[in-house]
Design an enzyme around this catalytic site. Structure first.
Site, PDB file in Angstrom:
ATOM      1  N   SER A  54       0.804  -1.221   0.000  1.00 53.02           N
ATOM      2  CA  SER A  54       0.000   0.000   0.000  1.00 53.02           C
ATOM      3  C   SER A  54       0.834   1.267   0.000  1.00 53.02           C
ATOM      4  O   SER A  54       0.316   2.346  -0.318  1.00 53.02           O
ATOM      5  CB  SER A  54      -0.942   0.011   1.211  1.00 53.02           C
ATOM      6  N   ASP A 342      -2.540   8.461   7.741  1.00 55.84           N
ATOM      7  CA  ASP A 342      -3.494   7.578   8.404  1.00 55.84           C
ATOM      8  C   ASP A 342      -2.734   6.643   9.348  1.00 55.84           C
ATOM      9  O   ASP A 342      -1.591   6.915   9.692  1.00 55.84           O
ATOM     10  CB  ASP A 342      -4.377   6.827   7.396  1.00 55.84           C
ATOM     11  N   HIS A 345       0.285   5.052   7.039  1.00 58.40           N
ATOM     12  CA  HIS A 345       0.933   5.648   5.868  1.00 58.40           C
ATOM     13  C   HIS A 345       1.335   7.103   6.083  1.00 58.40           C
ATOM     14  O   HIS A 345       0.543   7.898   6.600  1.00 58.40           O
ATOM     15  CB  HIS A 345      -0.001   5.551   4.660  1.00 58.40           C
TER      16      HIS A 345
END
Length: 393
Positions: A54, A342, A345
Site C-alpha cells: 500500500s 493515516d 501511511h
C-alpha cells in the site's frame, strides 16, 4: 534455448503454483503527474516498474474485492488531480516523487485502462495488503501477491517483445528502474498478527523465509532482463499510529520490539543484495534505507517542519490509530503539519522527504560489509542508478 524460453522455464520452476488469483482487469483511474519545480538532467531511464504494497499501490486495489482500498475521500485531497486515485496518502507516494525526479510520467496501475493504452510508460504492480509471501494479507481480501506481481511483469515484458522486438525490449528493460517497497505487510498482516502458519516461526527463521523468497523473485526479474533496481528496506512500522493505539501507550514512543524485528530483516536484505549483485553479471539491485530517515522524522518531527510524529491526521482513537481514514470529517485541521496521514501511511510531504533521501542521500547504513570478505560494498543512490549507462551482456 531462446531467451524467452529460459525465462518461462525459470518462472515455472520458481513461482508457486497454488494461487487464489481472482483479479478482474477492468478500467481504473489514473491521474496525470505535475512538473517538479526544477529541471534536472535527462536520465537514461525510459520507465519505472513498481512492486510492493500500500505504500506504492497507485490504484490496482480499486479493481479487487478487498477492504484495503483508498479510492474515496479524503484520500487524494492534496494530489495533483484532487482525486482519490487509490493511493494511501493525502497526495503523492514516495514512488510518485521518484517518478517526478526522473522526469517520467507516473507509472499507471497495471490493472487500469491507462496501462494498456501506454505500455511503454512503465507500470505499477503494487497492491495494498500484499507482501513477499503469497498468503500475507489474505485477511484483507484480494490482492496481487509478490509472485503475482512478478508474473504480471513477465506478461508486460512479453507484450513489449511482441511490439518492439527482442533487442529494443531488452534495452528498454535494461535501462528501466525497478522499485520495490515490500516486506512490511509480512510483519503487519502476517507474523505479528499470527495470520498464517509461517507466523509460528521464530523471527530469524521467518526472516530467512522472506529473504529466500524475495531473492528468488529478484532472480526471475533478472533473467527477464532487469538490471537496475531500487530495493527499499522496511520502514519503522513500530512507529505507526496503529501500534501506538494497539498497545495503549501513554508516551507516544515507538514500539521498538517491532522495529527490531524489521531491522533484522533489513540487515539480511543488505547482505542478500550484496551477494545477488556479485553473483549476477551486470546487476545493480541497490538497497535504499528508508528506516533511518523515517525514524528520525518521527522522533524529531520539528526538525522537518512537522508538528508531531506519532499521530495520524485522519483516524480515530488515540494517535488516530484505531481505525482507517474513512471520512473527510476525520481529517485534522492542518494536514501538512502531520508526518502520518493515516494509521499506517506517511503524508504527501513526508513522502517527499523520504523520496529525496532515497534519490540522493547517502546514509552510513547503505554501506555493508560483505560477510565473506573484508571488502565494503557501497550501494548506489537512485540518482546514481539513473545516471548509470549499461550495455548488453
Amino acid at each position: 534455448m531462446s531467451q524467452l524460453s529460459l525465462v518461462l522455464v525459470l518462472t515455472l520452476a520458481l513461482i508457486p503454483s497454488q494461487w487464489s488469483w481472482g483479479i478482474r482487469k477492468i478500467d481504473g483511474i489514473y491521474a496525470q503527474p505535475s512538473e517538479m519545480n526544477y529541471a534536472p538532467p535527462r536520465w537514461n531511464v525510459p520507465a519505472m516498474y513498481i512492486f510492493g504494497d500500500s505504500t506504492a499501490d497507485s490504484g490496482n486495489n480499486n479493481e479487487l474485492r478487498t477492504i484495503a482500498r483508498a479510492n474515496f475521500p479524503p484520500y487524494g485531497r492534496d494530489f495533483d488531480s484532487r482525486h482519490a486515485s487509490g493511493r494511501f496518502s493525502n497526495g503523492k507516494m514516495t514512488s510518485d516523487w521518484i517518478n517526478d525526479l526522473l522526469r517520467l510520467p507516473l507509472a499507471p496501475p497495471y490493472l487500469s485502462r491507462e496501462s494498456r493504452m501506454f505500455p511503454f510508460q512503465g507500470a505499477n504492480f503494487a497492491s495494498a495488503g500484499a507482501g513477499i509471501l503469497n498468503n500475507t494479507g489474505n485477511v484483507l481480501g484480494e490482492k496481487i501477491s509478490g509472485w503475482q506481481q512478478i508474473e504480471l511483469f513477465l506478461e508486460r515484458r512479453n507484450g513489449l517483445i511482441a511490439t518492439m522486438g527482442v533487442d529494443a525490449a531488452s534495452k528498454h528493460l535494461r535501462d528501466s528502474i525497478l522499485y520495490f517497497a515490500t516486506g512490511g505487510n509480512d510483519y503487519i498482516h502476517n507474523w505479528i498478527t499470527n495470520d498464517t502458519d509461517a507466523a509460528l516461526l521464530p523471527n530469524n527463521e521467518f526472516n530467512t523465509l522472506l529473504l529466500t523468497t524475495f531473492e528468488n523473485q529478484l532472480q526471475v526479474l533478472y533473467y527477464a532482463g532487469a538490471r537496475k533496481a531500487a530495493v527499499l528496506g522496511i520502514g519503522p512500522v513500530g512507529c505507526a499510529p496503529h501500534f501506538l493505539w494497539q498497545t495503549n501507550t501513554t508516551t507516544g514512543d515507538c514500539l521498538e520490539s517491532v522495529n527490531e524485528y524489521v531491522s533484522e530483516f533489513n540487515d539480511g536484505l543488505r547482505e542478500m543484495l550484496v551477494r545477488f549483485n556479485q553473483q549476477n553479471r551486470g546487476a545493480h539491485f541497490e538497497y535504499r534505507d528508508c528506516f533511518d530517515v523515517i525514524y528520525r522524522m518521527v522522533k524529531f518531527p520539528f526538525n522537518y517542519g512537522f508538528s508531531n510524529g506519532n499521530t495520524a491526521c485522519c483516524g480515530v482513537g488515540n494517535y488516530g490509530g484505531g481505525d482507517r481514514c474513512l471520512s473527510p470529517m476525520m481529517v485534522c485541521d492542518n494536514p501538512p503539519l502531520n508526518f502520518w496521514w493515516d494509521e499506517y501511511h506517511p503524508s504527501h510531504l513526508a513522502n517527499n522527504f523520504v523520496a529525496r533521501q532515497l534519490w540522493s542521500g547517502v546514509d552510513p547504513s547503505t554501506t555493508t560489509r560483505n560477510s565473506t570478505s573484508t571488502a565494503l560494498y557501497s550501494f548506489l543512490t537512485i540518482q546514481q542508478l539513473a545516471a548509470l549507462q549499461l550495455t548488453g551482456d
